[in-house]
Design a protein around this motif. Structure first.
Motif, mmCIF file in Angstrom:
data_model
loop_
_atom_site.group_PDB
_atom_site.id
_atom_site.type_symbol
_atom_site.label_atom_id
_atom_site.label_comp_id
_atom_site.label_asym_id
_atom_site.label_seq_id
_atom_site.Cartn_x
_atom_site.Cartn_y
_atom_site.Cartn_z
ATOM 1 N N SER A 164 -0.476 -9.370 -4.911
ATOM 2 C CA SER A 164 0.070 -10.294 -5.910
ATOM 3 C C SER A 164 0.234 -11.678 -5.306
ATOM 4 O O SER A 164 0.433 -11.835 -4.095
ATOM 5 C CB SER A 164 1.417 -9.794 -6.438
ATOM 6 N N SER A 214 -2.429 3.969 -3.526
ATOM 7 C CA SER A 214 -2.532 2.730 -4.284
ATOM 8 C C SER A 214 -2.560 1.539 -3.340
ATOM 9 O O SER A 214 -2.078 1.610 -2.198
ATOM 10 C CB SER A 214 -1.353 2.580 -5.265
ATOM 11 N N ALA A 238 -1.741 -10.437 -10.310
ATOM 12 C CA ALA A 238 -1.659 -9.144 -9.624
ATOM 13 C C ALA A 238 -2.982 -8.408 -9.730
ATOM 14 O O ALA A 238 -3.690 -8.481 -10.757
ATOM 15 C CB ALA A 238 -0.541 -8.291 -10.224
ATOM 16 N N PHE A 247 -1.900 -2.843 -3.775
ATOM 17 C CA PHE A 247 -1.401 -3.843 -4.722
ATOM 18 C C PHE A 247 -1.374 -5.198 -4.034
ATOM 19 O O PHE A 247 -0.862 -5.340 -2.915
ATOM 20 C CB PHE A 247 -0.002 -3.451 -5.192
ATOM 21 N N ARG A 266 -7.491 -3.459 -17.765
ATOM 22 C CA ARG A 266 -7.473 -2.199 -17.011
ATOM 23 C C ARG A 266 -8.695 -1.361 -17.371
ATOM 24 O O ARG A 266 -9.041 -1.210 -18.557
ATOM 25 C CB ARG A 266 -6.197 -1.415 -17.322
ATOM 26 N N ASP A 297 -5.534 2.188 -8.085
ATOM 27 C CA ASP A 297 -4.766 3.441 -8.063
ATOM 28 C C ASP A 297 -5.702 4.632 -8.033
ATOM 29 O O ASP A 297 -6.759 4.634 -8.694
ATOM 30 C CB ASP A 297 -3.867 3.546 -9.307
ATOM 31 N N THR A 311 0.849 -1.191 0.000
ATOM 32 C CA THR A 311 0.000 0.000 0.000
ATOM 33 C C THR A 311 0.881 1.237 0.000
ATOM 34 O O THR A 311 2.005 1.224 0.530
ATOM 35 C CB THR A 311 -0.909 0.042 1.241
ATOM 36 N N ARG A 370 -4.501 -4.455 -8.710
ATOM 37 C CA ARG A 370 -4.015 -3.132 -8.334
ATOM 38 C C ARG A 370 -5.134 -2.096 -8.414
ATOM 39 O O ARG A 370 -5.897 -2.071 -9.387
ATOM 40 C CB ARG A 370 -2.850 -2.718 -9.230
#
Length: 632
Positions: A360, A356, A376, A358, A416, A380, A348, A378
């Protein structure tokens, strides 16, 4: 007899034991009593000391200087260079001894060393005699080298001390000892080492060189060499058992073994599994030991002693810069989440302008040994001068080591979605894209956090396909490299340089999402210029980004004290609206200085950068950056 011996002789004569009944000989003079003799002895002693001091001072005051000449080796420059390299007389030419006696002794010692060196080169009848000419500050020492005839190897022999063995010996010629070659010592010792290495590779790890026998025939100028080898048994590898592997799945451990029971021993087999287990990241140390069987003829067991690292890690960090404000980072990692080396990591970041999260998950040895599969996720959120964005990204990547050591290739698939507000016109757009990133990383540097030697390279090609009404398909290319050279070991001075060239092909500037454009400026590209400000700007001096980027930088890193270093740097960078950097627009430059405090987790960095060409209403007078790790 040298002058400096005279005081010692006088002192010796004056310090002989005195018989109480003895009287100093008169030599025609009136005899002395004991009191008179005592005072005469005292005077004699002090006179002797005076002579000694005067003689020593006179010897020291006579300044000696000399040159060294070799005769008899003019036809062999390599031999003369070898003699000079071991010569104390030559090495200490600028430090002459105090007396001529000591200088002769120095030359004599060199002569004995020269003879030993000539013997090692095959001249067993060689002699070396030094001669002296001149005096004082103009002495010439000449070493007269008489080599004689050079000896040659006779028929070399290799004898096995085991009458019945499966070992097939190599020829002595293949080991570098050939009949008729100069009888030098280096090939003999090298042959012994190569013989043992050959035996180990053929499956005989207990092979021993029992003796080296030499016979010198001076009449024939020949050296006969014989090596006696005890090969030991042929070893076949058996079952592997692990010590210290609690909590790690047995099937996962067995997957890293590179042979089946019965395979012939080879040192690389053991080295390979040692590297494989270290590469999992689960173990701090791995020691592979070959054990003797309980009975002759059985397979040899292999023990793998493991020391596990702590599987869980919590990390925290932070930084500050005048252009981006404060940011705080946190991370949690588990390196053996499902007992088979799977790794899960959560990161983080909370900053003034960016936040953000993240997550994984990495699976080792995916399909092939050494290959990894990473998933992963994510989130943002960015509040930049150029744009505001919120994005969600999900991806899967397969990574494989290549071009070892330090090489890794990757291929992935990313999805995305993003919502972006461009600050220049307050327009809002939504983007949905799929990308196939292809990457290659090479790391030949000597340290991950504070390199002093080597280089790094990172390239990525990413085709991006759009599935929304906003944006066009495009291809993003990124190339980054850095190089490191240690100029001085103590104190440590390192010259580091970096370069970056990025471009986006296949779409226009306006159709490219603002958060996917290329920006320069800030601690990552150009220190001294504000974040994202080294590129195209709108009328209100807000960055609008570009489709290409060029960045260069260099640093001189000086370790002034054990844990404290100083840095001087120059950076240059710019982003451009076109797909190719337009060099006619020039670049922006910044320079500055910084400090480093070295810690076990890497250097703590503080830099202050100044724009070299300050732009009115755009650039501040300076920028400050604080973080962990080198700038690149």
């Amino acid at each position: 007899m040298p002058d400096w011996w005279q005081p010692l002789i006088i002192l010796k004569n004056c310090s002989k034991p005195v018989d109480p009944e003895w009287r100093f000989p008169s030599f025609g003079m009136r005899p002395m009593n004991k009191s008179q003799f005592f005072w005469v002895s005292v005077v004699c002693l002090f006179a002797s000391l005076g002579f000694m001091i005067a003689g020593t001072a006179r010897a020291v005051d006579e300044t000696l200087a000399y040159t060294v000449v070799f005769r008899g080796v003019e036809d062999d420059p390599s031999l003369q260079s070898a003699l000079e390299s071991v010569s104390v007389t030559r090495k200490r030419q600028e430090q002459p001894p105090a007396t001529m006696f000591l200088l002769r002794r120095r030359a004599k010692d060199d002569g004995e060393i020269f003879v030993q060196l000539l013997h090692s080169k095959g001249w067993f009848d060689a002699s070396v005699e030094p001669s002296f000419a001149g005096e004082g500050a103009s002495i010439v020492i000449t070493f007269h080298v008489v080599r004689g005839e050079r000896y040659r190897f006779g028929v070399p022999q290799l004898r096995l001390l085991t009458p019945r063995t499966e070992f097939i010996p190599p020829t002595m010629e293949s080991l570098g000892v050939k009949e008729g070659n100069p009888a030098e010592s280096e090939p003999i010792f090298a042959a012994a080492d190569q013989l043992l290495a050959y035996a180990h590779k053929m499956g005989f790890p207990e092979a021993k060189l029992v003796d080296r026998r030499y016979e010198l025939d001076r009449a024939a100028h020949r050296l006969d060499v014989a090596l006696d080898l005890l090969p030991g048994p042929l070893v076949r590898l058996g079952k592997v058992h692990f010590i210290g592997a609690e909590g790690v799945d047995q099937a996962f451990l067995d997957k890293h073994l590179s042979w089946r029971p019965g395979a012939v021993y080879h040192p690389k087999r053991l080295e390979r599994i040692q590297r494989a287990f270290m590469g999992t990241g689960l173990f701090a140390t791995v020691n592979v030991v070959l054990e003797r069987p309980t009975a002759e003829g059985e397979l040899w067991p292999v023990a793998v002693h493991l020391t596990q690292r702590k599987h869980k890690t919590i990390a925290a960090g932070g930084g500050y810069s005048t252009d981006k404000g404060i940011n705080v980072k946190g991370a949690w990692e588990h390196r053996n989440i499902f007992y088979r080396g799977q790794r899960i990591k959560v990161n983080t970041e909370l900053g003034t302008d960016a936040q953000s999260a993240f997550l994984s998950h990495e699976t080792p040895d995916f399909i092939l040994s050494g290959q990894k599969l990473s998933f992963a996720f994510r989130l943002d959120r960015n509040l930049e001068d150029a744009y505001e964005s919120q994005a969600l990204q999900v991806g899967a990547t397969v990574l494989r080591p290549v071009l070892a050591p330090g090489g890794e290739a990757s291929i992935g698939l990313e999805w995305r979605i993003a919502d972006v507000i461009e600050k220049s016109d307050e327009s809002r757009s939504s983007f949905a894209t799929t990308a196939i990133p292809l990457g290659l990383k090479l790391d030949r540097s000597d340290d991950l956090l504070d390199p002093g030697q080597g280089w790094r390279w990172n390239s990525e090609v990413k085709p991006v396909f759009t599935f929304s009404s906003s944006g066009d398909p495009y291809v993003r290319l990124a190339n980054r490299g850095s190089i490191y050279r240690t100029l001085l070991a103590v104190p440590r001075v390192v010259l580091a340089a970096r370069g970056e060239v990025d471009t986006v092909w296949g779409t226009t500037h306006d159709n490219l999402a603002a958060d996917q454009r290329l920006y320069a400026g800030g601690g990552g590209t150009l220190r001294g210029v504000g974040y994202q400000l080294a590129g195209p700007l709108d009328q209100e001096h807000k960055p609008i980004g570009g489709r290409s980027l060029l960045a260069l930088g260099t640093e001189v890193r000086w370790r002034a004290w054990e844990n404290v270093g100083l840095v001087g740097f120059v950076d240059g960078a710019r982003s451009y609206e076109g797909e190719v950097p337009d060099l006619s627009e020039g670049m922006l430059f910044g320079a500055g200085v910084g400090g480093r405090y070295v810690t076990p987790i890497g250097p703590i960095r503080m830099d202050i950068g100044f724009p070299l060409r300050k732009r009115s209403q755009v650039d501040d007078s300076f920028q400050i950056y604080v973080s962990i790790g080198q700038a690149f």
